[in-house]
Design an enzyme around this catalytic site. Structure first.
Site, mmCIF file in Angstrom:
data_model
loop_
_atom_site.group_PDB
_atom_site.id
_atom_site.type_symbol
_atom_site.label_atom_id
_atom_site.label_comp_id
_atom_site.label_asym_id
_atom_site.label_seq_id
_atom_site.Cartn_x
_atom_site.Cartn_y
_atom_site.Cartn_z
ATOM 1 N N SER A 18 55.525 36.395 37.211
ATOM 2 C CA SER A 18 56.050 36.408 38.590
ATOM 3 C C SER A 18 57.464 36.975 38.564
ATOM 4 O O SER A 18 58.320 36.464 37.832
ATOM 5 C CB SER A 18 56.122 34.995 39.146
ATOM 6 O OG SER A 18 54.862 34.382 39.149
ATOM 7 N N ARG A 33 61.723 26.157 38.504
ATOM 8 C CA ARG A 33 62.185 27.339 37.767
ATOM 9 C C ARG A 33 63.692 27.342 37.567
ATOM 10 O O ARG A 33 64.336 28.395 37.580
ATOM 11 C CB ARG A 33 61.767 28.639 38.477
ATOM 12 C CG ARG A 33 60.265 28.862 38.576
ATOM 13 C CD ARG A 33 59.631 29.062 37.200
ATOM 14 N NE ARG A 33 58.258 29.511 37.306
ATOM 15 C CZ ARG A 33 57.200 28.704 37.412
ATOM 16 N NH1 ARG A 33 57.369 27.389 37.424
ATOM 17 N NH2 ARG A 33 55.981 29.208 37.478
ATOM 18 N N GLU A 76 63.033 35.655 39.860
ATOM 19 C CA GLU A 76 62.846 34.629 38.830
ATOM 20 C C GLU A 76 63.248 35.182 37.464
ATOM 21 O O GLU A 76 63.796 34.482 36.622
ATOM 22 C CB GLU A 76 61.360 34.208 38.794
ATOM 23 C CG GLU A 76 61.101 33.022 37.905
ATOM 24 C CD GLU A 76 59.764 33.075 37.209
ATOM 25 O OE1 GLU A 76 59.681 33.728 36.141
ATOM 26 O OE2 GLU A 76 58.811 32.456 37.703
HETATM 27 P P1 FAD Z 1 63.128 35.388 27.092
HETATM 28 O O1 FAD Z 1 62.564 36.348 28.074
HETATM 29 O O2 FAD Z 1 63.420 35.886 25.746
HETATM 30 O O3 FAD Z 1 64.444 34.746 27.710
HETATM 31 C C1 FAD Z 1 64.470 34.253 29.022
HETATM 32 C C2 FAD Z 1 65.856 33.667 29.311
HETATM 33 O O4 FAD Z 1 66.057 32.506 28.515
HETATM 34 C C3 FAD Z 1 66.998 34.626 28.943
HETATM 35 O O5 FAD Z 1 68.036 34.451 29.878
HETATM 36 C C4 FAD Z 1 67.426 34.156 27.572
HETATM 37 O O6 FAD Z 1 68.789 34.449 27.312
HETATM 38 C C5 FAD Z 1 67.192 32.654 27.674
HETATM 39 N N1 FAD Z 1 66.835 32.043 26.398
HETATM 40 C C6 FAD Z 1 65.769 32.373 25.620
HETATM 41 N N2 FAD Z 1 65.735 31.596 24.526
HETATM 42 C C7 FAD Z 1 66.797 30.770 24.622
HETATM 43 C C8 FAD Z 1 67.336 29.750 23.777
HETATM 44 N N3 FAD Z 1 66.769 29.416 22.608
HETATM 45 N N4 FAD Z 1 68.472 29.113 24.175
HETATM 46 C C9 FAD Z 1 69.074 29.434 25.347
HETATM 47 N N5 FAD Z 1 68.626 30.383 26.169
HETATM 48 C C10 FAD Z 1 67.503 31.044 25.813
HETATM 49 N N6 FAD Z 1 56.664 31.409 33.376
HETATM 50 C C11 FAD Z 1 56.289 30.214 33.929
HETATM 51 O O7 FAD Z 1 57.134 29.332 34.131
HETATM 52 N N7 FAD Z 1 55.001 29.987 34.268
HETATM 53 C C12 FAD Z 1 54.028 30.897 34.092
HETATM 54 O O8 FAD Z 1 52.875 30.653 34.419
HETATM 55 C C13 FAD Z 1 54.373 32.158 33.520
HETATM 56 N N8 FAD Z 1 53.445 33.131 33.339
HETATM 57 C C14 FAD Z 1 53.800 34.330 32.811
HETATM 58 C C15 FAD Z 1 52.815 35.292 32.620
HETATM 59 C C16 FAD Z 1 53.122 36.521 32.073
HETATM 60 C C17 FAD Z 1 52.049 37.558 31.882
HETATM 61 C C18 FAD Z 1 54.458 36.780 31.659
HETATM 62 C C19 FAD Z 1 54.806 38.092 31.016
HETATM 63 C C20 FAD Z 1 55.456 35.835 31.855
HETATM 64 C C21 FAD Z 1 55.138 34.587 32.434
HETATM 65 N N9 FAD Z 1 56.108 33.587 32.649
HETATM 66 C C22 FAD Z 1 55.737 32.370 33.171
HETATM 67 C C23 FAD Z 1 57.523 33.841 32.334
HETATM 68 C C24 FAD Z 1 57.879 33.591 30.843
HETATM 69 O O9 FAD Z 1 56.752 33.566 30.054
HETATM 70 C C25 FAD Z 1 58.639 32.278 30.662
HETATM 71 O O10 FAD Z 1 59.819 32.275 31.425
HETATM 72 C C26 FAD Z 1 59.008 32.032 29.195
HETATM 73 O O11 FAD Z 1 59.515 30.731 29.033
HETATM 74 C C27 FAD Z 1 60.027 33.033 28.675
HETATM 75 O O12 FAD Z 1 60.136 32.845 27.282
HETATM 76 P P2 FAD Z 1 60.789 33.933 26.341
HETATM 77 O O13 FAD Z 1 60.939 33.330 24.989
HETATM 78 O O14 FAD Z 1 60.022 35.194 26.422
HETATM 79 O O15 FAD Z 1 62.211 34.086 27.027
HETATM 80 N N1 EPU Z 2 48.548 35.142 46.881
HETATM 81 C C1 EPU Z 2 48.245 36.172 47.729
HETATM 82 N N2 EPU Z 2 48.337 37.433 47.253
HETATM 83 C C2 EPU Z 2 48.709 37.699 45.979
HETATM 84 C C3 EPU Z 2 49.033 36.649 45.111
HETATM 85 C C4 EPU Z 2 48.949 35.357 45.585
HETATM 86 O O1 EPU Z 2 47.908 35.972 48.896
HETATM 87 O O2 EPU Z 2 48.728 38.887 45.621
HETATM 88 C C5 EPU Z 2 48.390 33.758 47.368
HETATM 89 C C6 EPU Z 2 47.169 33.099 46.703
HETATM 90 O O3 EPU Z 2 45.997 33.381 47.414
HETATM 91 C C7 EPU Z 2 47.528 31.650 46.769
HETATM 92 C C8 EPU Z 2 49.067 31.651 46.647
HETATM 93 O O4 EPU Z 2 49.493 32.965 46.962
HETATM 94 O O5 EPU Z 2 47.182 31.119 48.013
HETATM 95 C C9 EPU Z 2 49.570 31.245 45.254
HETATM 96 O O6 EPU Z 2 49.055 32.160 44.287
HETATM 97 P P1 EPU Z 2 48.799 31.741 42.749
HETATM 98 O O7 EPU Z 2 48.027 30.484 42.694
HETATM 99 O O8 EPU Z 2 48.277 32.937 42.060
HETATM 100 O O9 EPU Z 2 50.214 31.359 42.188
HETATM 101 P P2 EPU Z 2 51.669 31.971 42.414
HETATM 102 O O10 EPU Z 2 52.400 31.089 43.367
HETATM 103 O O11 EPU Z 2 51.606 33.419 42.728
HETATM 104 C C10 EPU Z 2 52.743 30.475 40.581
HETATM 105 C C11 EPU Z 2 53.753 30.664 39.492
HETATM 106 C C12 EPU Z 2 53.077 31.233 38.254
HETATM 107 C C13 EPU Z 2 52.014 30.244 37.788
HETATM 108 C C14 EPU Z 2 50.992 30.057 38.923
HETATM 109 C C15 EPU Z 2 49.965 28.996 38.579
HETATM 110 C C16 EPU Z 2 55.923 31.048 40.503
HETATM 111 C C17 EPU Z 2 56.971 32.041 40.855
HETATM 112 N N3 EPU Z 2 54.818 31.543 39.924
HETATM 113 O O12 EPU Z 2 52.286 31.764 40.947
HETATM 114 O O13 EPU Z 2 54.039 31.356 37.235
HETATM 115 O O14 EPU Z 2 51.360 30.715 36.627
HETATM 116 O O15 EPU Z 2 51.689 29.635 40.121
HETATM 117 O O16 EPU Z 2 50.530 27.743 38.619
HETATM 118 O O17 EPU Z 2 56.094 29.866 40.743
HETATM 119 C C18 EPU Z 2 55.659 32.899 36.353
HETATM 120 O O18 EPU Z 2 56.524 32.064 36.646
HETATM 121 O O19 EPU Z 2 55.933 33.977 35.782
HETATM 122 C C19 EPU Z 2 54.270 32.627 36.689
HETATM 123 C C20 EPU Z 2 53.292 33.493 36.443
#
Ligand code: FAD
Ligand code: EPU
Length: 343
Positions: A238, A164, A334
């Protein structure tokens, strides 16, 4: 370039926070972006780049210019025996881009299905899910250096990707605007289904010899069952990173909590599950006014209605301090916090 004054940011952030920006400039090319910087009334103001707004928390109105990146386009620009080199504009929606690649048979992004936001923000925090990170499929990106107006190319080493993390979130924060990203995708799929939930989901779906579309569908199904849809419940995924601790700290905790999930890292440390720590501390599903940690995923901070960014930030601070007190672990946010905060 289109410019609006006193723009509401509510539709442009997935927390649904009703903040305002002094200006919002939408651009769809490098030249249009340069035109924004040429506008004399904007020059003295701070600016920030916004993609899909799915990883930001505005704690106040933004007294500056929000640069809304709408640079589009997807093209396979080169290929070799094993790879397709696919370039996507920073303003392309990430999930639509993944689906487009899958439909062409360009493999490698299937595990990253359904992550909200745009392509340009992907490298910013090296997005990752289900055992794959963007760095694994990344070739290069082009970004505008704000100080000089020049376009610079970054390879993976220059991006300094980590968990991240990247140079754009660290030392080069605020200095570059990513315009497009080129991915090195695979002609011959190499499926990554070792992440436990994917294989059990594929089994549940009755699929024995999965293809990239099947893996994508499995990931989508898992995500839909766990993560709240921002269109229904404001959130940014997250809210905290999973903490990485050294062996001594890990052993101390494991002796107290044998059931604690943990993942060894390549450098001999341990990644812990922040969601587990937050749940164990008693915050999962606990609602305080308009805010709380989600009932199905304790790592996700949610806006139940009309919470302000400040309220959401304060809640995250309560959780952070409590986890510190109970486990001696300092969680790190994050999500990118934009605006003033008070500790
Ligand atoms: P924004 O929120 O618009 O921007 C994020 C940051 O990046 C800001 O600081 C912004 O200034 C900068 N930025 C944006 N675009 C640019 C650009 N073109 N050039 C330079 N800087 C820029 N993330 C994960 O890694 N894994 C996941 O599984 C995951 N699951 C998610 C699930 C949900 C339901 C939600 C709501 C979010 C999740 N995220 C996850 C977080 C998010 O989706 C990612 O970080 C995504 O890449 C953000 O994209 P955005 O375009 O919305 O960025
Ligand atoms: N867990 C709990 N309680 C909870 C949630 C999770 O005990 O309420 C435990 C689960 O049982 C599991 C462990 O935590 O043993 C990990 O949980 P999970 O697999 O749901 O993934 P996570 O670590 O919570 C990360 C990323 C997610 C990504 C998933 C799948 C980060 C900060 N988050 O979540 O990314 O989608 O793994 O790979 O690394 C994001 O960055 O926004 C994001 C959603």
């Amino acid at each position: 370039m289109t410019l609006s004054a006193e723009a509401s940011l509510k539709p442009f952030n997935t927390f649904g926070i009703d903040a305002r920006a002094r200006y919002m400039a939408r651009f769809d090319s490098r030249d249009a972006l340069l035109a924004v910087f040429d506008e004399s009334r904007l020059q003295a103001l701070p600016h920030m780049i916004l993609g899909g707004g799915s990883n930001v928390l505005f704690t106040d109105d933004y007294d500056g210019v929000i640069l809304k990146n709408e640079v589009r386009g997807i093209a396979c620009i080169e290929e070799d025996d094993e790879h397709y080199y696919v370039r996507a504009g920073a303003g392309e929606n990430w999930h639509h881009f993944v689906l487009h690649c899958l439909a062409q048979g360009w493999a490698g992004l299937e595990n990253l299905s359904l992550i909200p936001g745009n392509v340009g923000a992907g490298p910013m925090q090296n997005i990752g899910a289900y055992g794959v990170e963007i760095k694994d499929r990344f070739h290069s990106l082009r970004a505008l250096e704000i100080a000089t107006g020049r376009v610079k190319e970054f390879d993976a080493a220059a991006c300094a990707f980590g968990y991240r993390e990247s140079v754009f979130k660290g030392p080069a924060k605020g200095q570059y605007i990513i315009l497009d990203v080129t991915f090195r995708l695979l002609k011959e799929p190499r499926l990554s289904t070792h992440y436990g939930a994917i294989s059990s989901e594929l089994q549940r779906m009755g699929i024995e010899n999965p293809g990239i579309q099947d893996v994508s569908r499995a990931v989508i199904s898992i995500r839909e069952s766990k993560l709240p849809n921002p269109a229904v419940l404001g959130n940014a995924g997250s809210f905290f990173k999973n903490p990485i601790v050294d062996e001594e700290r890990f052993v101390g905790l494991r002796d107290r909590f044998a059931e604690m999930p943990h993942y060894p890292t390549e450098d001999g440390k341990y990644k812990l599950a922040a969601g587990w720590l937050i749940e164990k501390a008693g915050w999962k599903g606990k609602r305080m006014g308009q805010v709380g940690m989600h009932a199905q995923q304790a790592l996700v901070l949610v806006n139940y209605g009309n919470a302000s960014g400040r309220e959401l930030w304060e809640h995250s601070q309560r959780v952070l301090e409590d986890v510190q007190e109970k486990f001696g672990i300092a969680l790190e946010r994050e999500v990118n916090v934009i605006g003033p905060v008070e500790v």
